[in-house]
Design an enzyme around this catalytic site. Structure first.
Site, PDB file in Angstrom:
ATOM      1  N   ASP A  32       0.615  -1.127   0.103  1.00 37.90           N
ATOM      2  CA  ASP A  32      -0.127   0.235   0.036  1.00 37.90           C
ATOM      3  C   ASP A  32       0.727   1.211   0.045  1.00 37.90           C
ATOM      4  OD1 ASP A  32      -2.339  -1.334  -0.035  1.00 37.90           O
ATOM      5  OD2 ASP A  32      -2.752  -1.299   1.978  1.00 37.90           O
ATOM      6  N   LYS A  54      -3.919   3.355  -2.042  1.00 35.24           N
ATOM      7  CA  LYS A  54      -5.168   3.855  -2.225  1.00 35.24           C
ATOM      8  C   LYS A  54      -5.117   5.227  -1.573  1.00 35.24           C
ATOM      9  CE  LYS A  54      -8.272  -0.093  -2.253  1.00 35.24           C
ATOM     10  NZ  LYS A  54      -7.295  -0.998  -1.480  1.00 35.24           N
ATOM     11  N   MET A 169      -8.879   7.673   9.603  1.00 33.61           N
ATOM     12  CA  MET A 169      -9.188   7.902   8.075  1.00 33.61           C
ATOM     13  C   MET A 169     -10.255   8.779   7.898  1.00 33.61           C
ATOM     14  SD  MET A 169      -8.615   4.097   6.604  1.00 33.61           S
ATOM     15  CE  MET A 169     -10.357   3.568   7.253  1.00 33.61           C
TER      16      MET A 169
END
Length: 500
Positions: A32, A54, A169
Site C-alpha cells: 500500500d 489507495k 481515516m
C-alpha cells in the site's frame, strides 16, 4: 504462502520481528501507500514489487483486483507478502483478502501490525486509557463503506458510553463527526487532539476541544482523539521535544542500502526524517574474487594485512571461510585498518587491529605505518576495486611488496533519478550526506551538479570533500571525526547551530 502483514503506522522501528523475517523471504511484495517506504528495504532486492495503494479519489488498483492478484501470485507458488499500513485487520480490508484466499484453499498467515489507533496517540503523549481517567476506548472509522445505505455507528452510545474515542481515516468527515458527538450528548468542551503524520518525524499535534477543533488546519493522514486522556499530553509529551533537535528536518542518505542503516538510525533518533537513496550498490569484483582467493590461498606469506573499510573486512572473511579457513590463518600477520568502524568490524571476527591511525584516511594510515614497514615485507591490501592508489604507492615506496586484492566494487544505481532530481531542486531536503567519493560521483552523474548545489552537503572527510569540489560545490560541513558518528554530529551542527 501469502503473508498478510501490518507495516505499522510509520516509524519503521515499530515493524514487528515477524514482519521483517517474512519480508526477507518474499518473492513478491504487494504494498500500500506506506507511511515509510524504507520498510521495503527488508525485502530481497530482486523481489517483485507491486504498488496497489489507495488515496482519496485515486486508487492504484480496485480491491477486487488486489484480491485476484494475491490469489494469482499464490497459485504461482510464490512467497507473497501483502504489506499494509497499520494493522491488516483494523480498517485495512485484510479480512476481505484473507477470505478470498480461503475461498480458493490458498494458505495464508496473518501478521498483526502496530495500529495507528494506539501508536499515534502514544507518540503524542496521549494514552488511550489511564487508570484514573479512562477505562475504555473505541476505535472508529471516519470513512465508512460508501455503499451502505446508512451509518452503522451508534452515535448515542459512542458519545456517552466510551471514555476515549479514536477516529481513523476521516479528515474530511471530522466536522460531521464532532457535530454528531455533540448532538448525542458529548460535552463540547471535551479535550480533543488532532495528530497528523503520527510516529513520523514530521508529526504535528494540535490540542483543542471537541467544539473548537480547527479541522481546516489538518490534512490527511491524521488521527482524531477525543477524551480526558488528551490532557495528559502536557506531562507525557516525549516525541516532539527538544531532545530530538532534528525534528522536522529531512536528510538524504546516499550510502549503499547495506550500509545505510547505522547512519539512518542515528539521524532518526535525533528526530530527522531520513530518505535513503542508495546511489551505489556493493557487488563482487570484476574478476569474481580470483585475486582475493589466490591471496587467501597463500595467506601465510603476508606479514601485514590492511583493511580500508567495513565491506573489505566482511568480504575478506567470507572468502576466508569459503576456503575452510578462519581467523587463525592470520596469526602470523600484523593487521592494520583505516579507522574505528573497520576496527570494530574486525573485532567481530575475534581480531584486534595492531594499527589504527589517528586520522581515518589513507594518508593517516600511511603516517601510522612509517617506520613499521620493513623493506621486502609482503603486504596484502584488501579493499574496494575503485580505491585510490595513494596507499599501495606509498607502501611500495617504503620497500614493501604489495598485493592489492579487490574484495568488492561499487556500482551506480539509477532508480528514480528524475524524481530525486526534482526533489533536490525543489529544496525538499535539509541536507544530503556523502560517505565516500563514489556516492558523490554517482549522485552527480544521476541528477547533475546543479541539482546538488540546491542542498547543503555534509561529507565524511577531506577526500570526499575534494571530490565534491570537483563539481564546484563546497561542503556545508565536514565530519571532525571521519566516522558515521562524525557525520551525524556535523549534520546536527549545521541544522541546529548547536556547537555542543
Amino acid at each position: 504462502m501469502v503473508y498478510l502483514i501490518g507495516a505499522g503506522p510509520g516509524d519503521p522501528g515499530l515493524l514487528t520481528l515477524a514482519a521483517k523475517e517474512y519480508l526477507s523471504m518474499a518473492d513478491a511484495v504487494v504494498y500500500d501507500r506506506l507511511a515509510n517506504g524504507s520498510i521495503l528495504n527488508f525485502a530481497p532486492p530482486d523481489a517483485e514489487f507491486i504498488y496497489v495503494g489507495k488515496a482519496a479519489g485515486n486508487h492504484a488498483m480496485p480491491q477486487e483486483e488486489i484480491n485476484e492478484l494475491l490469489a494469482r501470485l499464490a497459485k504461482e507458488k510464490k512467497c507473497v507478502v501483502r504489506l499494509k499500513g497499520g494493522d491488516p485487520f483494523v480498517f485495512g480490508r485484510g479480512g476481505e483478502e484473507a477470505l478470498r484466499l480461503k475461498a480458493e484453499n490458498l494458505p495464508f498467515v496473518i501478521v498483526p501490525g502496530v495500529t495507528s489507533a494506539v501508536a499515534v496517540p502514544a507518540y503524542a503523549g496521549i494514552p488511550v486509557t489511564h487508570r484514573r481517567v479512562a477505562a475504555s476506548f473505541a476505535v472508529v472509522t471516519g470513512h465508512e463503506d460508501p455503499t451502505k445505505n446508512e451509518s452503522a455507528l451508534n452515535w448515542a452510545h459512542l458519545a456517552k458510553a466510551v471514555d476515549t474515542l479514536v477516529f481513523l481515516m476521516g479528515v474530511k468527515n471530522l466536522p460531521l463527526i464532532a457535530e454528531q458527538l455533540i448532538a448525542n450528548g458529548k460535552d463540547p468542551d471535551t479535550p480533543a487532539a488532532l495528530i497528523r503524520c503520527g510516529t513520523r518525524p514530521d508529526q504535528e499535534t494540535i490540542v483543542t476541544t471537541l467544539a473548537k477543533a480547527p479541522f481546516e488546519q489538518i490534512k490527511p493522514p491524521a488521527v482524531f482523539v477525543v477524551g480526558e486522556t488528551v490532557n495528559l499530553r502536557q506531562e507525557l509529551r516525549w516525541f516532539d521535544t527538544a531532545a530530538r533537535p532534528l525534528l522536522g528536518k529531512k536528510i538524504l542518505v546516499t550510502r549503499a542500502r547495506e550500509q545505510a542503516s547505522a547512519l539512518s538510525r542515528q539521524l532518526s533518533e535525533l528526530g530527522a526524517e531520513v530518505c535513503e537513496y542508495p546511489v551505489i550498490k556493493i557487488a563482487p569484483p570484476a574478476d569474481d574474487f580470483a585475486a582475493l582467493d589466490k591471496a587467501v590461498g597463500e595467506i601465510g606469506i603476508y606479514k601485514r594485512i590492511i583493511f580500508t573499510s567495513v565491506n573489505g573486512v566482511a568480504g575478506f572473511f567470507e572468502r576466508l571461510l569459503a576456503a575452510d579457513k578462519d581467523a587463525r590463518a592470520l596469526s602470523g600477520a600484523k593487521i592494520a585498518v583505516i579507522g574505528k568502524a573497520t576496527a570494530e568490524k574486525l573485532k567481530s571476527y575475534g581480531i584486534v587491529a595492531d594499527t589504527v591511525p589517528q586520522e581515518f584516511c589513507a594518508e593517516g594510515l600511511i603516517d601510522a605505518l612509517k617506520g613499521e614497514v620493513v623493506r621486502g615485507e609482503k603486504i596484502l591490501l584488501a579493499r574496494a576495486a575503485e580505491a585510490r592508489d595513494v596507499l599501495p604507492k606509498a607502501l611500495t615506496e617504503m620497500g614493501a611488496l604489495v598485493t592489492v586484492a579487490p574484495v568488492y566494487r561499487t556500482l551506480k544505481t539509477e532508480e528514480n533519478a528524475q524524481s530525486l532530481k526534482r526533489r533536490l531542486t525543489d529544496g525538499e531536503f535539509s541536507a544530503v550526506t556523502f560517505t565516500s567519493s563514489s556516492t558523490v560521483h554517482n549522485l552527480a552523474e544521476m541528477v547533475g551538479g546543479e541539482a546538488l548545489k540546491c542542498c547543503p552537503a555534509v561529507v565524511i572527510g577531506p577526500v570526499t570533500a575534494a571530490t565534491l569540489a570537483e563539481y564546484g560545490i563546497p561542503p556545508a560541513a565536514q565530519a571532525a571525526e571521519y566516522t558515521i558518528a562524525g557525520v551525524v554530529a556535523a549534520v546536527k551542527k549545521i541544522l541546529t547551530e548547536d556547537v555542543s
